[in-house]
Design an enzyme around this catalytic site. Structure first.
Site, PDB file in Angstrom:
ATOM      1  N   ILE A 146      12.195  -6.762 -33.169  1.00  0.00           N
ATOM      2  CA  ILE A 146      12.831  -6.876 -31.741  1.00  0.00           C
ATOM      3  C   ILE A 146      13.386  -5.319 -31.511  1.00  0.00           C
ATOM      4  CG2 ILE A 146      14.264  -7.881 -29.937  1.00  0.00           C
ATOM      5  CD1 ILE A 146      14.156 -10.534 -31.355  1.00  0.00           C
ATOM      6  N   PRO A 147      12.650  -4.442 -30.966  1.00  0.00           N
ATOM      7  CA  PRO A 147      13.119  -3.238 -31.057  1.00  0.00           C
ATOM      8  C   PRO A 147      14.288  -2.394 -30.265  1.00  0.00           C
ATOM      9  CG  PRO A 147      11.300  -3.418 -29.430  1.00  0.00           C
ATOM     10  CD  PRO A 147      11.487  -4.769 -29.944  1.00  0.00           C
ATOM     11  N   CYS A 148      15.372  -2.988 -30.646  1.00  0.00           N
ATOM     12  CA  CYS A 148      16.760  -2.436 -30.282  1.00  0.00           C
ATOM     13  C   CYS A 148      16.739  -0.724 -30.233  1.00  0.00           C
ATOM     14  CB  CYS A 148      17.720  -3.141 -30.633  1.00  0.00           C
ATOM     15  SG  CYS A 148      17.831  -3.209 -32.401  1.00  0.00           S
ATOM     16  N   HIS A 149      15.941  -0.285 -31.425  1.00  0.00           N
ATOM     17  CA  HIS A 149      16.089   1.084 -31.477  1.00  0.00           C
ATOM     18  C   HIS A 149      15.411   2.003 -30.460  1.00  0.00           C
ATOM     19  CE1 HIS A 149      12.243  -0.112 -33.518  1.00  0.00           C
ATOM     20  NE2 HIS A 149      11.849   1.315 -32.923  1.00  0.00           N
TER      21      HIS A 149
END
Length: 200
Positions: A146-149
């Site tokens: 889950i690409p919070c970056h």
């Protein structure tokens, strides 16, 4: 390219299982309820293991095999064409934010404000707090996948990654993200010069 498989459930479990993964950016802990991936954290990151059940044990699971394969591809600089099955153990609001994170394409970014606007439109309200969105992004329990970056400030500021600014930059560069217009906050630069890592 194959369509990404997305299997996501919202629930919890009494027992969880963990496994470690050695990445080029440091050790990662994987967590599962036995069927779904429930957590993925860099060791030492902010909120590390916050969603883990009181009882955990190390065990090999199919979902860990799938997740390791996803991570192997990712850290080779490839975009995985699948997702391991995910279970989001969180509040409805955070889940809503995390679902938007899953829609951000590989190598692209989205701002906190853009996410807030998407949620506001969906709810039929005039506005949504970007700060509330930031809190939900920061508490993401399944990092990388889950690409919070991929979430940045409206002014291009590379802030708000629980794993630290350096990892955020490394991940975006690994994906070939256009870094034009993105910047490290001045406060983070000062901390980096002092030898400490920003953990917003």
């Amino acid at each position: 390219m194959m369509k990404k498989q997305r299997i996501v459930r919202f629930a919890g479990s009494k027992m969880e299982y963990i496994q470690e993964y050695q990445s080029p950016l440091g050790e990662i802990t994987l967590a599962s309820d036995g069927e779904y991936l429930t957590g993925l954290w860099f060791k030492g990151q902010k909120y590390y293991g916050a969603s883990l059940e009181p009882e955990v044990q190390e065990k090999e699971l199919t979902v860990f095999v799938q997740t390791r394969h996803w991570l192997d591809l990712y850290f080779r600089g490839e975009e995985p064409d699948f997702l391991p099955p995910l279970r989001m153990k969180t509040t409805p609001f955070r889940r809503e934010v995390w679902e938007i994170l899953l829609s951000i394409p590989y190598g692209k970014t989205m701002t906190y404000g853009e996410i807030a606007s998407l949620i506001a439109r969906k709810k039929g309200i005039s506005s949504m707090s970007a700060q509330a969105v930031g809190g939900a992004v920061g508490h993401n329990a399944i990092s990388l996948i889950i690409p919070c970056h991929r979430v940045v400030g409206t002014n291009g500021s590379l802030t708000g990654y629980a794993g630290g600014i350096e990892k955020k930059i490394s991940l975006l560069m690994l994906e070939g993200t256009d870094m034009t217009g993105l910047c490290v906050p001045e406060q983070s630069e000062k901390k980096a010069m002092a030898g400490t890592e920003e953990k917003v």
